[in-house]
Design an enzyme around this catalytic site. Sequence first.
Site, PDB file in Angstrom:
ATOM      1  N   SER A  95      36.323  52.567 124.872  1.00  0.00           N
ATOM      2  CA  SER A  95      35.573  51.880 123.826  1.00  0.00           C
ATOM      3  C   SER A  95      34.094  51.732 124.193  1.00  0.00           C
ATOM      4  CB  SER A  95      36.233  50.534 123.529  1.00  0.00           C
ATOM      5  OG  SER A  95      35.620  49.911 122.436  1.00  0.00           O
ATOM      6  N   ASP A 230      29.651  51.681 118.459  1.00  0.00           N
ATOM      7  CA  ASP A 230      30.026  51.681 119.870  1.00  0.00           C
ATOM      8  C   ASP A 230      30.628  53.040 120.235  1.00  0.00           C
ATOM      9  OD1 ASP A 230      32.587  51.529 118.774  1.00  0.00           O
ATOM     10  OD2 ASP A 230      33.304  50.046 120.218  1.00  0.00           O
ATOM     11  N   ASP A 232      33.624  54.398 120.714  1.00  0.00           N
ATOM     12  CA  ASP A 232      34.749  55.018 119.996  1.00  0.00           C
ATOM     13  C   ASP A 232      34.695  54.766 118.493  1.00  0.00           C
ATOM     14  OD1 ASP A 232      35.330  52.292 120.336  1.00  0.00           O
ATOM     15  OD2 ASP A 232      37.489  52.624 120.479  1.00  0.00           O
ATOM     16  N   ASP A 234      34.968  52.178 116.630  1.00  0.00           N
ATOM     17  CA  ASP A 234      35.765  51.170 115.915  1.00  0.00           C
ATOM     18  C   ASP A 234      34.933  49.916 115.631  1.00  0.00           C
ATOM     19  OD1 ASP A 234      35.698  50.176 118.525  1.00  0.00           O
ATOM     20  OD2 ASP A 234      37.849  49.782 118.658  1.00  0.00           O
TER      21      ASP A 234
END
Length: 445
Positions: A95, A230, A232, A234
């Site tokens: 992440s 960010d 990833d 999400d």
Amino acid sequence: MGAFKAYDIRGIYNQDFNKETVYKIGFFLPKLLNCKEVVVGRDVRTTSDEIFEALSRGITDSGADVWDIGLATTPMVYFATVHFASGASVQITASHNPAKYNGLKISRTKAVPVGSDSGLKELEMMVLNEPIVVEKKKGTIIKKDAKTPYLAFLAPFVPDTSKLNISFDLSHGMANLLAKDLFGEKPSYLYDHFDGTFPAHEPNPLEEENCRDIKAAVLSNKSDVGVIYDGDADRVMFIDEKGRFIQPDYITAVLGYHYLKSEKGNVLVDIRTSRSTTEYLSKHGAAVHVWKVGHAFAKIKLRELGAIFGGELAGHYYFRDFFNCDSGFLASLIVLEVVADLKKQGITLSSFIDTIIAYANSGEINFKLEEKDKAMDALYERFVTQDKPEKVLDFDGYRIEFPTWWFNVRKSNTEPYLRLVVEAKSNEELQERTDALTAIIKQFN
């Protein structure tokens, strides 16, 4: 095992976990979730390919198939889980963490998250204790295209941004996979190519130092809004036209502007959320529900409530229309639609946000300390036992509320921090209360 966290498996690769651990996770996952196939996606980190190989070997040795969707945003993996009717999925990602980290985000059928209370602890025990017995009939790796149907799913949400000047920071991360398909070439883009070493800045836009370049770009481009994802994709954060970072829980109110015009209903927020946001949502017809921090908790609660949407201080935004999951792109599409609508009315994003904010807010303050529980106990003793607050929420640390101020203190589920948020009716009271809380916490350094 240090890599097994509350919401996912994550840590410094080859320190907190390694390919042997990943192989075992892959091997036992189909047994844990009683499935014959696992959708697997991955981010662009330099270790993701090695992790994919070990994970896939474990899954196929157990007799299950890998449905390989290749490079993916984390929400794309959630989408693929539902779209392909898979019994499980794994996104290989850390992440927003620095490049040396990696990890695994696991979901079961219908993209329901697997957290510490819903299977991760059991999986950890399997990895630690159960023997590996390779199946005679191994599974296979089957490539699947998730990007095309995911873009088709997002297409109806794409607003008319032809009158907007937008700056994007793609953080060298997975947002690069979809951004130009959705927004075209007209916007100004920073860091719009993959690089799993994240040379420009860490892929965590919640840290304002990582937003320095997008703030400067918004001002130099005279943009109406800046958008930064960010690692990833999400999570997403926003910069107003004055180059100011918008506290992410205020964006939950912006989503309310969009949704509550046509439908009243339940909206989910986390325990750190500003009263500015909850009061705005309530005024516009939402029944606001406060819950624990973290996607593994939020998605379950959103589903329970039948909530329209939800938002967190960390920049996760959840949608009933997206299987109760979070999506940085879906959130940004809706926010940009709002910004375009406001611009038609002659209203800037900054002036709209200023109408929402009714309190002085500290944002999240992090303390690195060993005796976190003792510090929390001392705060409880001082502000609950002695001061008799109006309200105490105790399901994720404590949120202790008084008529003109409140604070939340909680242990991070992913990092070695005690986290504090303070809010008050005035800047003077905010400073006074923050100083008093900080003084108590620092006794336990």
